[in-house]
Scaffold this active site. Structure first.
Site, PDB file in Angstrom:
ATOM      1  N   TYR A   1     -15.459  26.310  -0.096  1.00  0.00           N
ATOM      2  CA  TYR A   1     -15.512  24.886  -0.345  1.00  0.00           C
ATOM      3  C   TYR A   1     -14.412  24.704  -1.375  1.00  0.00           C
ATOM      4  CZ  TYR A   1     -18.959  26.285  -3.826  1.00  0.00           C
ATOM      5  OH  TYR A   1     -19.711  26.640  -4.713  1.00  0.00           O
TER       6      TYR A   1
ATOM      7  N   LYS B   1     -12.212   3.801   1.045  1.00  0.00           N
ATOM      8  CA  LYS B   1     -11.034   3.206   0.700  1.00  0.00           C
ATOM      9  C   LYS B   1     -11.494   1.930  -0.396  1.00  0.00           C
ATOM     10  CE  LYS B   1      -6.468   0.986   2.291  1.00  0.00           C
ATOM     11  NZ  LYS B   1      -5.679   0.750   3.561  1.00  0.00           N
TER      12      LYS B   1
ATOM     13  N   GLU C   1      -8.796   5.997   9.658  1.00  0.00           N
ATOM     14  CA  GLU C   1      -9.340   6.681  10.983  1.00  0.00           C
ATOM     15  C   GLU C   1      -8.490   7.732  11.132  1.00  0.00           C
ATOM     16  OE1 GLU C   1     -10.516   2.326  11.707  1.00  0.00           O
ATOM     17  OE2 GLU C   1      -8.962   3.405  10.570  1.00  0.00           O
TER      18      GLU C   1
ATOM     19  N   GLU D   1       0.901  -1.145  -0.125  1.00  0.00           N
ATOM     20  CA  GLU D   1      -0.005  -0.161   0.157  1.00  0.00           C
ATOM     21  C   GLU D   1       0.857   1.287   0.111  1.00  0.00           C
ATOM     22  OE1 GLU D   1      -3.891  -0.538   2.351  1.00  0.00           O
ATOM     23  OE2 GLU D   1      -2.234  -1.393   3.485  1.00  0.00           O
TER      24      GLU D   1
END
Length: 125
Positions: free
Chosen positions: A53, A98, A73, A21
């Site tokens: 934004y 993910k 997280e 990863e």
């Protein structure tokens, strides 16, 4: 509380606990719902009185593509903190997707959703 929602912000990051990863990276997608009061901005038709934004989206993608972390997280927490750094944002609900997570069975997506409030807003409540 009013909401501005950014759906599907994408970036390529190297987040994860496995070496593959980190080496190859993968796509991460973020949805960010920002809680704020838009009345002053609407009354004055003034961007300075609301959350920009576009600028927030750029910060989120920079975090996705920036320093790797082990857990989504942790990435969600960093994104929430960046959103709450805007003085008009009182609440941030962040979902990190993910879709290419290293899971050995068929799946559509993995997500983590967190909800955080600005310190000033928590004290006022």
């Amino acid at each position: 509380m009013d909401r501005i929602v950014l759906h599907g912000l994408r970036g390529r990051g190297r987040h994860g606990v496995f070496p593959r990863e980190r080496a190859e990276g993968q796509t991460f997608i973020v949805d960010a719902a920002l809680g704020l009061d838009t009345r002053a901005a609407a009354a004055g038709d003034d961007l300075a009185a609301t959350a920009d934004y576009g600028a927030i989206a750029e910060k989120i993608v920079a975090l996705i593509e920036g320093e790797p972390v082990n857990l989504i997280e942790t990435l969600a927490e960093r994104i929430a903190s960046a959103c709450l750094a805007d003085p008009v944002v009182r609440e941030a609900q962040i979902t990190v997707h993910k879709p290419d997570a290293p899971i050995s069975v068929p799946f559509d997506d993995v997500t983590v959703t967190i909800r955080r409030w600005s310190e000033a807003w928590q004290e006022a409540r």
